[in-house]
Design an enzyme around this catalytic site. Sequence first.
Site, mmCIF file in Angstrom:
data_model
loop_
_atom_site.group_PDB
_atom_site.id
_atom_site.type_symbol
_atom_site.label_atom_id
_atom_site.label_comp_id
_atom_site.label_asym_id
_atom_site.label_seq_id
_atom_site.Cartn_x
_atom_site.Cartn_y
_atom_site.Cartn_z
ATOM 1 N N GLU A 152 -6.345 -7.077 -1.079
ATOM 2 C CA GLU A 152 -6.698 -6.941 0.335
ATOM 3 C C GLU A 152 -8.025 -6.210 0.453
ATOM 4 O O GLU A 152 -8.243 -5.181 -0.182
ATOM 5 C CB GLU A 152 -5.603 -6.175 1.090
ATOM 6 N N GLU A 197 0.830 -1.214 0.000
ATOM 7 C CA GLU A 197 0.000 0.000 0.000
ATOM 8 C C GLU A 197 0.863 1.262 0.000
ATOM 9 O O GLU A 197 1.123 1.847 1.062
ATOM 10 C CB GLU A 197 -0.949 0.014 1.209
#
Length: 481
Positions: free
Chosen positions: A394, A309
């Site tokens: 995710e 991320e």
Amino acid sequence: MFHKLKKLWVGMMFVGLILAGIGSSIQAEEAGQEMYRLYNPNSGEHFYTADADEKGNLVRVGWRYEGIGWIAPNKSSTPVYRLYNPNAGDHHYTLDASEKDMLVKKGWRYEGIGWYSDDAKRVPLYRQYNPNAQAGAHNFTTSLEENNHLVSVGWRAEGIGWYAIGEGSAPVSSISRLSTTNNRVVDENGNPFVLKGISTHGLAWFPEIVNQKSFSNFKYDFGLNTVRLAMYTAEYGGYCTGGNRAQLESLIDQGVNLCKELDMYCVIDWHILSDGNPLQHVNEAKQFFQKMAQKYGGLPNIIFEICNEPNGGTTWEQVKQYANQVIPVIRQYSDNLILVGTPTWSQEIDKPANSPLNFNNVAYTLHFYAATHKDDLRNRYLQNVNRIPIVVSEFGICDASGNGGIDEQSANQWMKILNENQTGRILWNASNKNESSSILAPGTNMGNWTTRNLTTSGRWLLSQNGGGGTPTPPSVLVDPT
């Protein structure tokens, strides 16, 4: 005659074991029919046929050929009847003519004699039933050891289904090397493939989840086909911040081997988070992925996720600069699928859509938490899903903190559009951490747990994919035993 088991082999709600030392079909004295075994990755059903043309047609439309299950006699006085349930979408096989007639009255379609059972009863086909599956719930095997193993993990032994004149070849892995075509992740036949998975929490903090029981539960009970191994980079105990690298790499080794044994995909995730910009540890990333690609890049089930991320103001140009250094390291050893994170915690998928990387077999990641990310992010996904390959590596059904309120309605909306657009998804997370995103209740023994230990997130995931994500069975679907 049985061979000793070498390792566990699992298909979508169908479990088999790779038998050591089998080099070719074991033939009886007379000639027989080779029974082809195929697997449907969408429904989780295994199917058996003696017809090579039928096998070929099914492979062309997306089924996977998994080898010879057994050798049936060309003819005997004992036919095996084949039936199809048009509502649940799976097949059933029986020697019992009265059972056949009963199922036909209940709405099943009789499809004729599939093959014959050996009147001499030389090689039994043991039958087991998975009470957690909704379709494709029966397993047939010539191995008594396999039968006993399945019973030990919750399947029900249902005796001998029929007899063969010889055993088949070792099962062929159901794993297909994934790639990208026409903005979709596809299998080796070019058919869109949907990853359905679970992510570990940080391996440094919850290493106990990496075990045979947990991974088998993911496969058997949840109908998942993927496990993501989250290697945190910068947090306490992270790979780049004082963590025990040898121990962390050993957990990767264990996870890869478990996924290989269970015919599941394994995502090796370089889990940047607090470090924000992947360039901060680019040299460590290059060294890590060189090691991982050298060791595992030849396996068809390995997927490399090179930056979890990107955040903290990291731009797509910076991510590209990072990816342009790391991906060539992997490509020295492997052409496998690579996942690349996008800015703002993997939400800005429009950025790579406007300026994609110049590599093959790359997909871009979108992350969402259903209670936080709703129509705005869903619309961004829909605007870009046909421009670039996307994988949701995710997501959670709670808010973005991982520990807030749960919004199943929003989560179900996400699942609807992901299914409509054939996009893979991996839930966060497999641990017993005391937070709403964990699938296991606090205090659960992560080495020996069942579906009774699930949290709300865990029960939701079970409802999504239990039984391989197959349709809800109709009331006429019965356990033929």
